[in-house]
Design a protein around this motif. Structure first.
Motif, PDB file in Angstrom:
ATOM      1  N   ASP A 141       0.809  -1.220   0.000  1.00  0.00           N
ATOM      2  CA  ASP A 141       0.000   0.000   0.000  1.00  0.00           C
ATOM      3  C   ASP A 141       0.845   1.274   0.000  1.00  0.00           C
ATOM      4  OD1 ASP A 141       0.989  -0.313   2.529  1.00  0.00           O
ATOM      5  OD2 ASP A 141      -0.942  -0.344   3.548  1.00  0.00           O
ATOM      6  N   ASP A 188       7.227  -3.900   2.022  1.00  0.00           N
ATOM      7  CA  ASP A 188       5.968  -3.571   2.705  1.00  0.00           C
ATOM      8  C   ASP A 188       5.682  -4.616   3.776  1.00  0.00           C
ATOM      9  OD1 ASP A 188       3.647  -1.979   3.103  1.00  0.00           O
ATOM     10  OD2 ASP A 188       2.440  -3.501   2.077  1.00  0.00           O
ATOM     11  N   ASP A 245       7.321   0.634   6.749  1.00  0.00           N
ATOM     12  CA  ASP A 245       7.811  -0.137   5.601  1.00  0.00           C
ATOM     13  C   ASP A 245       9.034   0.529   4.977  1.00  0.00           C
ATOM     14  OD1 ASP A 245       5.498  -1.721   6.033  1.00  0.00           O
ATOM     15  OD2 ASP A 245       4.351  -0.191   4.979  1.00  0.00           O
TER      16      ASP A 245
HETATM   17 MG    MG Z   1       2.624  -0.236   3.783  1.00  0.00          MG
END
Ligand code: MG
Ligand code: F6R
Ligand code: MG
Length: 383
Positions: free
Chosen positions: A51, A130, A232
């Protein structure tokens, strides 16, 4: 001098925390292209993993430049607006301040910046991960720069033979220390082996102090003092001609390490190497994954990217990682799949402890009779 700035943030997930929405990427590209035309940037590429959006930018302004950090802030502000309009998940989650004040430090986005004098040919690798934390790079970086079983160049390239200096950051005390390999490997490993506490911030070549690798070392949970999302991490590594070869760098990901940060920032899982195509997460919000953007720098231009972990040669590592994922999942809510209590990014422990704490009695006095007298056992049907 050319500066590479890789700045990443999660400003809205699609769907949930699994991937980025194409409109966010397009928004980032429009603003960065404008700034390239205006001459602020030499070049850029918008990378993605899970994301997160990563702004990979080249320019001539040095590290921690206010205009570059402000540009990244503005990109993330705009992508947050788009995310809010689309009601994407966690819009603006990594922007911890209302306004920009000169630097991105402490504001949430992850930052890795490297200033270099371009060699006659300058291959650079940008890693994006991530559902994990900056310490995820510790093991691969040790393999790349200190382990001759991974990197034969340490033995047979005279330019690397003097070893490398690891700059490590103590995340809890905000201090740095330097260790030179191979001579201080054992000291170094004591710290690298505790990746939630000590992380590699930079690697320099021992012979001449040339910076060869940098990572982002923000820990959002420590910055904000409460859970606000995953930190991340990103990492930039220069390759070839006296630095590790591209293949020596990638080799460190062929045996997946176990890293923290999976589901709810509270679980351990394998670092799955993936192609661009597989950069969105799914199972149990993961598994944690890493993808690699390869570029040739050409007078500041980013020629690329090449999808360096997309090769079939990493298929076996992927299979192994998925087996490791299954093994860890079978542990459910038990350590070492679940992180130790003090490392979970968010935890119900304080509330539960407050509710049940008077059940805990000095061990030599407590007994079923006392608990039963307080009704604790009776309410549960006497068992
Ligand atoms: Mg992330
Ligand atoms: C976020 C992450 C996810 C979330 C999980 C719960 O990067 O790792 O695993 O922690 O999806 O998210 P919330 O609490 O937002 O419902
Ligand atoms: Mg998210």
């Amino acid at each position: 001098m050319t500066t590479l700035s890789v700045i990443k943030a999660d400003t809205g997930g699609f769907v949930g925390h699994s991937a980025t929405h194409p409109d966010l990427v397009a928004t980032a590209e429009v603003l960065l292209r404008t700034k390239q035309e205006e001459g602020l940037l030499l070049d850029f590429h918008v990378g993605q993993v899970g994301d997160d959006i990563a702004l990979i930018m080249s320019h001539g302004r040095g590290r921690e430049d206010e205009a570059i950090h402000q540009l990244a802030w503005e990109v993330f502000r705009q992508t947050t607006e788009v995310a809010k309009k689309l009601k994407l998940y966690g819009a603006g989650q990594d922007l911890l301040a209302d306004a920009f004040a000169g630097t991105l430090k402490g504001l949430g986005p992850g930052v890795a910046e490297l200033e270099l004098e371009e060699r006659p040919s300058e291959p650079v690798l940008v890693f994006l991960a991530d559902k994990t934390e900056p310490g995820a790079w510790n093991l691969p970086l040790y393999r790349i720069f200190a382990d001759p079983f991974n990197t034969p160049g340490l033995v047979i390239d005279p330019q690397m033979h003097d070893g490398f200096v690891f700059e490590i950051l103590d995340l809890k005390a905000d201090r740095v220390a330097h260790f030179t390999t191979p001579e201080e490997s054992y000291d170094l490993l004591l710290f690298l082996g505790a990746p939630s506490h000590y992380v590699v911030r930079r690697v320099l070549r021992a012979r001449d102090g040339e910076v060869v690798a940098v990572t982002s070392t923000q820990k959002l949970s420590l910055i904000a003092g409460r859970y606000v999302g995953k930190d991340d991490p990103v990492m930039i590594i220069r390759a070839q001609s006296g630095f590790p070869a591209v293949g020596e760098i990638l080799e460190a990901f062929a045996r997946p390490p176990l890293v923290g940060g999976w589901m709810r920032g509270s679980h351990v899982g394998p670092l799955l190497p993936v192609s661009f195509q597989d950069r969105a997460v799914s199972r149990f919000d993961g598994p944690p994954r890493v993808t690699c953007y390869g570029f040739q720098l050409n007078r500041g231009r980013l020629v690329g990217p090449r999808d360096l972990l997309g090769d079939v040669a990493f298929d076996r590592a992927r299979r192994v990682a998925l087996e490791m994922a299954e093994m860890m999942r079978s542990q459910g809510p038990f350590e070492p799949h679940r992180l130790p209590l003090d490392e979970m990014e968010y935890t119900s422990m304080p509330q539960i402890m407050a509710r049940v704490q008077d059940r805990f009695q000095p061990a030599d006095q407590a007994g079923p009779a006392r608990a039963a007298a307080r009704g604790g056992l009776a309410r549960r049907g006497g068992r």
